[in-house]
Motif scaffolding. Sequence first.
Motif, short mmCIF file in Angstrom:
data_model
loop_
_atom_site.label_atom_id
_atom_site.label_comp_id
_atom_site.label_asym_id
_atom_site.label_seq_id
_atom_site.Cartn_x
_atom_site.Cartn_y
_atom_site.Cartn_z
N ARG A 29 11.78 -3.14 4.53
CA ARG A 29 10.67 -3.69 5.29
C ARG A 29 9.54 -2.68 5.38
N LEU A 30 8.32 -3.17 5.37
CA LEU A 30 7.14 -2.31 5.46
C LEU A 30 6.20 -2.90 6.50
N LEU A 85 5.06 2.55 8.48
CA LEU A 85 6.46 2.69 8.86
C LEU A 85 7.28 2.14 7.71
N LEU A 86 7.95 2.99 7.00
CA LEU A 86 8.69 2.58 5.81
C LEU A 86 10.18 2.60 6.11
N LEU A 87 10.85 1.48 5.93
CA LEU A 87 12.29 1.39 6.13
C LEU A 87 12.90 0.68 4.95
N PRO A 88 13.69 1.24 4.13
CA PRO A 88 13.95 2.66 3.97
C PRO A 88 12.83 3.33 3.19
N LEU A 89 12.77 4.61 3.25
CA LEU A 89 11.75 5.38 2.57
C LEU A 89 12.03 5.37 1.07
N PRO A 90 11.05 5.01 0.23
CA PRO A 90 11.31 4.97 -1.21
C PRO A 90 11.46 6.37 -1.79
N SER A 91 12.15 6.43 -2.89
CA SER A 91 12.31 7.72 -3.56
C SER A 91 10.98 8.09 -4.20
N PRO A 92 10.73 9.39 -4.44
CA PRO A 92 9.48 9.78 -5.09
C PRO A 92 9.45 9.30 -6.54
N LEU A 93 8.29 9.47 -7.17
CA LEU A 93 8.19 9.07 -8.58
C LEU A 93 9.31 9.72 -9.38
N ARG A 94 9.94 8.94 -10.22
CA ARG A 94 11.02 9.49 -11.04
C ARG A 94 10.74 9.14 -12.50
N ARG A 95 11.28 9.94 -13.38
CA ARG A 95 11.08 9.71 -14.81
C ARG A 95 12.07 8.68 -15.32
N CYS A 96 11.58 7.78 -16.15
CA CYS A 96 12.49 6.86 -16.81
C CYS A 96 12.75 7.42 -18.21
N SER A 97 13.33 6.64 -19.09
CA SER A 97 13.69 7.17 -20.41
C SER A 97 12.47 7.59 -21.22
N GLY A 98 11.32 6.95 -20.97
CA GLY A 98 10.10 7.33 -21.67
C GLY A 98 9.43 8.50 -20.96
N TRP A 110 8.61 -5.04 -2.17
CA TRP A 110 9.13 -4.88 -0.81
C TRP A 110 9.59 -6.24 -0.32
N ARG A 111 10.74 -6.28 0.34
CA ARG A 111 11.35 -7.52 0.81
C ARG A 111 10.51 -8.17 1.90
N SER A 112 9.98 -7.38 2.81
CA SER A 112 9.23 -7.90 3.94
C SER A 112 8.04 -6.98 4.21
N ARG A 126 3.35 -17.23 -0.39
CA ARG A 126 4.57 -16.98 -1.16
C ARG A 126 5.75 -16.59 -0.27
N GLY A 127 5.47 -16.32 1.00
CA GLY A 127 6.53 -15.89 1.90
C GLY A 127 6.90 -14.43 1.71
N ALA A 128 6.05 -13.68 1.01
CA ALA A 128 6.32 -12.27 0.73
C ALA A 128 5.88 -11.37 1.88
N GLY A 129 5.06 -11.89 2.77
CA GLY A 129 4.58 -11.07 3.87
C GLY A 129 3.86 -11.92 4.89
N ARG A 130 3.43 -11.26 5.94
CA ARG A 130 2.69 -11.97 6.97
C ARG A 130 1.62 -11.07 7.56
N VAL A 131 0.62 -11.70 8.15
CA VAL A 131 -0.50 -10.99 8.77
C VAL A 131 -0.50 -11.35 10.25
N LEU A 132 -0.46 -10.33 11.10
CA LEU A 132 -0.52 -10.53 12.54
C LEU A 132 -1.86 -10.01 13.04
N GLU A 133 -2.71 -10.90 13.49
CA GLU A 133 -4.02 -10.52 14.02
C GLU A 133 -4.00 -10.53 15.54
N ARG A 134 -4.90 -9.78 16.14
CA ARG A 134 -5.02 -9.67 17.60
C ARG A 134 -3.70 -9.25 18.23
#
Length: 138
Positions: free
Chosen positions: A30-31, A6-19, A52-54, A125-133
């Motif tokens: 959030r993911l 469940l992706l909120l918001p949905l990321p944009s597809p691969l895009r070209r940078c200057s290279g 990803w923020r969360s 790091r507070g970057a994510g969490r794991v919910l078991e059971r």
Amino acid sequence: LLLLLLLLPLPSPLRRCSGSEPQRPRGTGRLVVVGGGLSAAQLAAFACRLGWRSVTLVSRSELTVRPFDVGGGWVASLLSPELGAEEAAFFAAPPEERLWQLREARPGGSLTPEARRRLAEMELRGAGRVLERAEVRR
């Protein structure tokens, strides 16, 4: 393995940078990753590295850590030129019994010790969490 994203918001597809190399999309929202196996754990850890923020990994069962998805008897021939007991029984069995043996050998998803360590670091790091059971209700 059922892996639901469940992706909120949905990321944009691969895009070209200057290279000439494509730039990976960076998450900002959030993911939620649903699953308790190696693929789910790797996806959660990778999403954190992408920014990803969360990130939350949700598993209906307790996460299981094993070096292999099957018991040691199934991988004995990796360490020895001779077949292990489980492998020998598998090859001696008729084809219709082999499927049953394979299902019994894999009791469910598992994580490698390295994948579990990455999830623990993600949580520290507070970057994510794991919910078991986790209980799924309607």
